[in-house]
Design an enzyme around this catalytic site. Structure first.
Site, PDB file in Angstrom:
ATOM      1  CB  CYS A  41      -0.193   6.693  -5.889  1.00 40.10           C
ATOM      2  SG  CYS A  41      -0.006   5.972  -4.281  1.00 40.10           S
ATOM      3  CG  ASP A  43      -0.459   9.496  -1.188  1.00 44.50           C
ATOM      4  OD1 ASP A  43      -1.151  10.663  -0.785  1.00 44.50           O
ATOM      5  OD2 ASP A  43       0.505   9.341  -0.434  1.00 44.50           O
ATOM      6  NE  ARG A  45       0.738  12.537   0.855  1.00 45.53           N
ATOM      7  CZ  ARG A  45       1.819  11.916   1.169  1.00 45.53           C
ATOM      8  NH1 ARG A  45       2.707  12.811   2.034  1.00 45.53           N
ATOM      9  NH2 ARG A  45       2.298  10.760   0.673  1.00 45.53           N
ATOM     10  CG  HIS A  97       3.250  10.044  -4.842  1.00 48.28           C
ATOM     11  ND1 HIS A  97       3.307  10.204  -3.645  1.00 48.28           N
ATOM     12  CD2 HIS A  97       2.340   9.000  -5.062  1.00 48.28           C
ATOM     13  CE1 HIS A  97       2.751   9.233  -2.927  1.00 48.28           C
ATOM     14  NE2 HIS A  97       2.220   8.510  -3.838  1.00 48.28           N
ATOM     15  CB  CYS A 100       5.110   6.634  -3.236  1.00 49.29           C
ATOM     16  SG  CYS A 100       3.916   5.399  -3.368  1.00 49.29           S
TER      17      CYS A 100
HETATM   18 CO    CO Z   1       1.830   6.558  -3.365  1.00 55.06          CO
END
Ligand code: CO
Length: 208
Positions: A41, A43, A45, A97, A100
């Protein structure tokens, strides 16, 4: 964040690398030979290299919202094609994750414009696994189970491609479904039974 800080960081990183190996960048420039393709992803993080503890050159990385493998996504399909046929990776990882945002958005009724068709694919995952998901009372648990099932379905999408099917016949290539747990930092192997899934779906999706 001060964007100039990034360049300061970069200088510090170069110095750090050269301190232990003066040929570090010279060797990096020679070429790449990664054994793993990581699809994760976007993302901020969920980093790729950092959470796996790997160095530049070790993992070929593709990231998008909610780690999707969509058959009309030219980018994802090109990445798989290049990684399998040219880099000859031995492992393909789809890593989702918990928590998400893309998966969360797909569980809600909201018009998100250009994101609608992208997230629609996750709604399809929900529909495929509706009985299991609807039986989970607690919303956070249901949400995180959808994260796992989405990883599983994206792994299935990986094995639907002709590149991967060809590789399965001629050499060793393993597909893995993982989830990164943001709350603990742990990387979890979903241990998806691909032999079983392959057997189930190949009758329909066999290309070669
Ligand atoms: Co995500």
């Amino acid at each position: 964040m001060n964007i100039e800080q990034i360049f300061i960081n970069n200088h510090a990183w170069i110095a750090e690398k050269l301190k232990t190996d003066s040929d570090y960048f010279k060797n990096l420039a020679l070429g790449q030979n990664p054994e793993v393709l990581y699809i994760g992803c976007s993302d901020s993080r969920v980093t790729a290299e950092e959470l796996m503890g790997v160095n530049p050159g070790e993992v070929f990385v593709h990231r998008n919202i909610a780690n999707m493998v969509t058959n009309i996504d030219l980018s994802a399909m090109s990445v798989i094609n290049y990684a399998v046929n040219h880099l000859e990776v031995k492992h393909i990882v789809v890593c989702g994750h918990y928590y998400c945002g893309g998966v969360k958005a797909a569980m809600q009724s909201a018009d998100l414009g250009i994101l609608n068709p992208w997230l629609r694919n996750i709604r399809d995952v929900y529909r495929l696994h509706r009985a299991e998901l609807d039986a989970i009372q607690e919303e956070e648990q249901r949400y995180n189970r959808l994260v796992e099932l989405n990883v599983q379905e994206q792994c299935v999408n990986v094995i639907k491609t002709s590149d991967v099917q060809k590789a399965f016949k001629s050499r060793n290539l393993v597909v893995h479904g993982w989830v990164f747990d943001i709350k603990t930092g742990k990387l979890l192997d979903l241990k998806i039974d691909f032999n079983h899934i392959l057997h189930e779906i190949m009758e329909i999706y066999r290309i070669i």
